[in-house]
Design an enzyme around this catalytic site. Structure first.
Site, PDB file in Angstrom:
ATOM      1  CD  GLU A 134       8.102 -19.557  22.985  1.00 26.03           C
ATOM      2  OE1 GLU A 134       7.600 -20.524  22.988  1.00 26.03           O
ATOM      3  OE2 GLU A 134       8.883 -19.083  23.485  1.00 26.03           O
ATOM      4  CB  ILE A 168      -1.033  -0.038   1.137  1.00 28.85           C
ATOM      5  CG1 ILE A 168      -1.854  -1.135   1.065  1.00 28.85           C
ATOM      6  CG2 ILE A 168      -1.722   1.117   1.296  1.00 28.85           C
ATOM      7  CD1 ILE A 168      -2.826  -1.440   2.064  1.00 28.85           C
TER       8      ILE A 168
END
Length: 331
Positions: free
Chosen positions: A312, A286
């Protein structure tokens, strides 16, 4: 089945965590990392620590005496497969001597307390002979080694930790001998809700910035927000991020209730972190050429978000966890 890993106050806090994390993450991923890491150590100590360990370590983690805490789980040969760790803790009289190394340790150079995993029984089946230890910064033999030069999250130090004849007293052992891997798996599941929330915050930050930019930026004599191409990017991306939010809240709710939440945490992390990647990409699109410059914050959001699909538990590992749980439930 209720979880025995958390006490009641920790369970109540679980549902608040996604909300608490998303807002600061919209401004600084590094701020989140410090906020999230300290509660992680506290949660493990509250759940498994002795009365003496709780009295000794919880207050310094809360009042700022320890700038941060650190988890010592990952090793060079034990990333997605933490049970493959080789750091060894040998019983020596009333204490333990640790030798090995840990890699990619968040807050390693500023941590006041380390939660360390080490093999204590080499003959045990894989993942069964691992124990959990607490070590304060400055302990002889606990060496803070190189700091990684990273693509993003640069204000959060990530270090290698060396353990060279690191002698710890018997009371440094937390929980039962050879029961540490179960704790690691439980902590990783909870941490995935946090990392997903971090990613959601970054995705929202990037799209909020890009949407405001689209309202002000004019091309072809009108705001680019009036073009359908931009409107669809805004609609699709915010829908993605709202779906991520709901998955995270569902996982947090199950954790809060003391119910099994491993699959839900993996689903939430997988979807939220990948949605954040898409959001950052669309935000840069954008902004056009400006989005690729350091003058605007969107490129930083994209760099900070990139690692969320890796630590993680990678996206690939999350898919394995999800599919195995579904197959097990239906078999």
């Amino acid at each position: 089945m209720r979880s025995t890993f958390m006490n009641n106050s920790q369970q109540r806090d679980s549902l608040v965590a996604p909300v608490r994390v998303v807002f600061p993450a919209k401004f600084s991923a590094q701020q989140y990392i410090v906020q999230q890491c300290e509660p992680g150590e506290q949660e493990v100590i509250l759940a498994l620590g002795s009365r003496e360990q709780k009295e000794r370590y919880i207050t310094p983690l809360c009042n700022g005496k320890y700038l941060a805490g650190a988890f010592g789980l990952t090793e060079a040969g034990a990333g997605s497969d933490p049970a493959a760790m080789t750091t060894f803790a040998e019983k020596d009289g009333d204490g333990w001597v640790l030798n090995g190394s840990k890699l990619f340790i968040t807050s390693g150079s500023c941590a006041g307390l380390f939660v360390l995993w080490a093999v204590t029984d080499k003959k045990a089946p894989k993942g069964k002979g691992i124990s959990l230890f607490l070590a304060e910064a400055g302990t002889p033999g606990l060496i803070i080694s190189k700091e990684e030069k990273k693509m993003g999250q640069k204000a959060s130090p990530t270090n290698e930790i060396l353990l060279k004849d690191c002698r710890l007293p018997g009371e440094a052992l937390m929980g039962e001998v050879n029961d540490g891997f179960r704790v690691a798996v439980g902590e990783l599941a909870g941490g995935r809700i946090g990392i997903g929330s971090l990613a959601l915050g970054l995705g929202l930050a990037s799209m909020d910035y890009a949407t405001r930019y689209a309202l002000e930026r004019k091309q072809f004599a009108r705001s680019i927000s009036e073009f359908q191409a931009i409107q669809w990017k805004i609609a699709d991306t915010y829908t993605d991020l709202e779906a991520a939010r709901l998955l995270l809240l569902q996982a947090a709710f199950k954790k809060e209730q003391g119910r099994s939440f491993t699959k839900e945490a993996s689903m939430a992390k997988l979807f939220a972190t990948e949605a954040a990647q898409r959001a950052c990409y669309e935000a840069m699109q954008i902004l056009g050429g400006y989005g690729y410059t350091c003058e605007y914050p969107v490129e930083r959001f994209a760099r900070d978000a990139r690692v969320t699909t890796i630590y993680e538990g990678t996206s690939e590992i999350q898919r394995l966890i999800i599919s195995r749980q579904i197959l097990q439930d239906l078999s």
